[in-house]
Scaffold this motif. Structure first.
Motif, short mmCIF file in Angstrom:
data_model
loop_
_atom_site.label_atom_id
_atom_site.label_comp_id
_atom_site.label_asym_id
_atom_site.label_seq_id
_atom_site.Cartn_x
_atom_site.Cartn_y
_atom_site.Cartn_z
N ARG A 27 0.84 -1.21 0.00
CA ARG A 27 0.00 0.00 0.00
C ARG A 27 0.87 1.26 0.00
NH1 ARG A 27 -5.61 -0.95 1.90
NH2 ARG A 27 -5.79 -3.21 2.02
N MET A 28 0.22 2.42 -0.14
CA MET A 28 0.96 3.66 -0.35
C MET A 28 1.83 4.07 0.84
SD MET A 28 -0.09 7.59 -1.27
CE MET A 28 -1.40 7.19 -2.31
N ILE A 29 1.28 4.17 2.02
CA ILE A 29 2.05 4.66 3.17
C ILE A 29 3.23 3.75 3.50
CG2 ILE A 29 1.93 5.28 5.63
CD1 ILE A 29 0.55 7.28 3.73
N PRO A 30 3.04 2.42 3.59
CA PRO A 30 4.21 1.57 3.83
C PRO A 30 5.25 1.65 2.70
CG PRO A 30 2.22 0.34 4.31
CD PRO A 30 1.80 1.63 3.68
N SER A 31 4.79 1.82 1.48
CA SER A 31 5.71 1.93 0.36
C SER A 31 6.56 3.19 0.47
CB SER A 31 4.92 1.93 -0.96
OG SER A 31 5.78 1.97 -2.05
N ILE A 32 5.95 4.30 0.86
CA ILE A 32 6.69 5.54 1.03
C ILE A 32 7.67 5.43 2.20
CG2 ILE A 32 6.44 7.98 1.68
CD1 ILE A 32 3.85 7.99 0.02
N ILE A 33 7.23 4.82 3.29
CA ILE A 33 8.11 4.67 4.46
C ILE A 33 9.29 3.75 4.14
CG2 ILE A 33 8.23 3.71 6.80
CD1 ILE A 33 5.34 4.75 7.17
N ILE A 34 9.01 2.64 3.47
CA ILE A 34 10.09 1.72 3.08
C ILE A 34 11.05 2.41 2.12
CG2 ILE A 34 10.60 -0.40 1.78
CD1 ILE A 34 7.94 -1.50 2.91
N GLY A 35 10.51 3.19 1.19
CA GLY A 35 11.36 3.93 0.26
C GLY A 35 12.26 4.92 0.96
N ALA A 36 11.72 5.66 1.93
CA ALA A 36 12.52 6.65 2.65
C ALA A 36 13.61 5.99 3.48
CB ALA A 36 11.61 7.50 3.53
N ILE A 37 13.25 4.91 4.16
CA ILE A 37 14.24 4.22 5.00
C ILE A 37 15.35 3.60 4.15
CG2 ILE A 37 14.57 2.25 6.55
CD1 ILE A 37 11.80 2.92 7.72
N SER A 38 14.98 2.95 3.05
CA SER A 38 16.01 2.32 2.22
C SER A 38 16.89 3.37 1.54
CB SER A 38 15.38 1.38 1.20
OG SER A 38 14.52 2.09 0.34
N ALA A 39 16.34 4.52 1.21
CA ALA A 39 17.18 5.59 0.64
C ALA A 39 18.17 6.10 1.68
CB ALA A 39 16.31 6.73 0.13
N LEU A 40 17.72 6.24 2.92
CA LEU A 40 18.63 6.67 3.98
C LEU A 40 19.74 5.65 4.21
CD1 LEU A 40 16.24 8.21 6.64
CD2 LEU A 40 17.93 9.40 5.25
N VAL A 41 19.38 4.38 4.23
CA VAL A 41 20.38 3.33 4.44
C VAL A 41 21.39 3.33 3.28
CG1 VAL A 41 20.72 0.83 4.54
CG2 VAL A 41 18.92 1.89 5.89
N GLY A 42 20.89 3.39 2.06
CA GLY A 42 21.80 3.42 0.90
C GLY A 42 22.69 4.64 0.90
N GLY A 43 22.15 5.80 1.25
CA GLY A 43 22.95 7.01 1.31
C GLY A 43 23.99 6.99 2.40
N VAL A 44 23.63 6.44 3.56
CA VAL A 44 24.58 6.36 4.68
C VAL A 44 25.72 5.40 4.34
CG1 VAL A 44 24.83 5.53 7.05
CG2 VAL A 44 22.98 7.07 6.46
N ILE A 45 25.40 4.30 3.71
CA ILE A 45 26.45 3.35 3.32
C ILE A 45 27.42 3.99 2.35
CG2 ILE A 45 26.88 1.21 2.04
CD1 ILE A 45 24.32 0.10 3.33
N VAL A 46 26.89 4.71 1.36
CA VAL A 46 27.77 5.36 0.38
C VAL A 46 28.60 6.45 1.04
CG1 VAL A 46 27.73 6.82 -1.67
CG2 VAL A 46 26.33 4.79 -1.58
N LYS A 47 27.98 7.24 1.91
CA LYS A 47 28.71 8.31 2.59
C LYS A 47 29.77 7.76 3.55
CE LYS A 47 27.40 12.32 1.26
NZ LYS A 47 28.40 13.19 0.64
N SER A 48 29.52 6.61 4.16
CA SER A 48 30.50 6.05 5.10
C SER A 48 31.77 5.59 4.38
CB SER A 48 29.89 4.90 5.89
OG SER A 48 29.62 3.80 5.04
N PHE A 49 31.66 5.26 3.10
CA PHE A 49 32.83 4.89 2.31
C PHE A 49 33.41 6.06 1.55
CE2 PHE A 49 30.77 0.63 2.55
CZ PHE A 49 31.81 -0.02 3.20
#
Length: 82
Positions: A27-49
């Motif tokens: 559904r929409m709200i879980p999809s947006i929340i999952i998208g935001a969290i996974s973008a943060l995780v991906g960005g943090v991983i890239v920034k940590s390297f």
């Protein structure tokens, strides 16, 4: 500033995932929340390297996570014969 950019990018990709998958995906709200969290995780991983292109990698991470979740759902998977 990058934090809010990644949240916005993940939220937009989550919303687009909901629009493309319709009733077969999350559904929409879980999809947006999952998208935001996974973008943060991906960005943090890239920034940590100390790599360049955190937004690009965050978008790829978000797309792959949402595609995987929507594809392997127990209820109404995307790739079903019905």
């Amino acid at each position: 500033m990058i934090f809010f950019g990644l949240l916005t990018l993940g939220s937009i990709i989550g919303w687009l995932s909901y629009m493309f998958s319709g009733d077969h995906g999350v559904r929409m709200i879980p999809s947006i929340i999952i998208g935001a969290i996974s973008a943060l995780v991906g960005g943090v991983i890239v920034k940590s390297f100390n790599l360049v292109g955190a937004g690009y990698y965050a978008a790829i991470t978000t797309t792959l996570v949402l595609f995987t979740i929507n594809s392997f759902r127990k209820q109404k998977p995307i790739f079903s014969k019905t």
